[in-house]
Design a protein around this motif. Structure first.
Motif, PDB file in Angstrom:
ATOM      1  N   SER A   1      -6.874   3.490   5.959  1.00 44.45           N
ATOM      2  CA  SER A   1      -5.907   3.461   4.724  1.00 44.45           C
ATOM      3  C   SER A   1      -6.470   3.460   3.303  1.00 44.45           C
ATOM      4  O   SER A   1      -6.047   4.584   2.502  1.00 44.45           O
ATOM      5  N   TRP A   2      -7.407   2.634   3.339  1.00 44.28           N
ATOM      6  CA  TRP A   2      -8.272   2.709   1.823  1.00 44.28           C
ATOM      7  C   TRP A   2      -8.917   3.959   1.733  1.00 44.28           C
ATOM      8  O   TRP A   2      -8.842   4.655   0.404  1.00 44.28           O
TER       9      TRP A   2
ATOM     10  N   ASN B   1       0.604  -1.392  -0.020  1.00 47.35           N
ATOM     11  CA  ASN B   1      -0.006   0.105  -0.154  1.00 47.35           C
ATOM     12  C   ASN B   1       0.718   1.165  -0.035  1.00 47.35           C
ATOM     13  O   ASN B   1       0.406   2.153  -0.379  1.00 47.35           O
TER      14      ASN B   1
END
Length: 148
Positions: A111-112, A56
């Motif tokens: 995070s997304w 990520n």
């Protein structure tokens, strides 16, 4: 031009990456598992936390850099960047616990959301900004010669 936000977060990400690596290494030695997870669930969870971080962070840093270049540093980028780093720390601790838990779910969820927000912001900037060039304009006499 110094990209202060991106440089700060790249530095933080490097430190976190090493910390996540050390968490895996510290388990490998006493368990005598040199490769893979050896069927140990805790080791597997820490390996996945480390891998998920590595999966990520690159897109996050790329988005952060291009947004900082396009719009300059601002409070929104600082906030998104700090939230992302804190979310990755929460996710790592959440991966140590079995099942879905607030640290794991919240960490990956935030995070997304940050990645989606930065991605949408990048798209909006791309289509709101004036074009760099409107193309090559040929003088009228030259235009007729090229066309013929």
């Amino acid at each position: 031009m110094i990209l202060q936000i991106t440089l700060t977060m790249a530095g933080a990400a490097a430190i976190l990456h090493v910390w996540l690596s050390l968490r895996v290494s510290r388990l490998r030695r006493p368990l005598k598992i040199g490769f893979g997870d050896g069927g140990n669930e805790i080791l597997l969870r820490r390996m996945r936390a480390h891998a998920n971080f590595a999966e990520n962070v690159p897109i996050f840093l790329i988005l952060l850099a291009v947004l900082e270049l396009a719009s300059g540093g601002n409070l929104i980028l600082w906030t998104a960047a700090i939230l992302f780093i804190l979310a990755r720390i929460a996710h790592a601790f959440g991966m140590d616990r079995p099942g879905a838990n607030p640290l794991r779910v919240g960490g990956i969820g935030v995070s997304w959301l940050v990645l989606i927000g930065l991605g949408l912001h990048a798209i909006l900037i791309a289509y709101q900004a004036p074009p760099i060039s409107t193309g090559v304009t040929l003088p009228a006499a030259r235009s007729a010669a090229v066309a013929g």
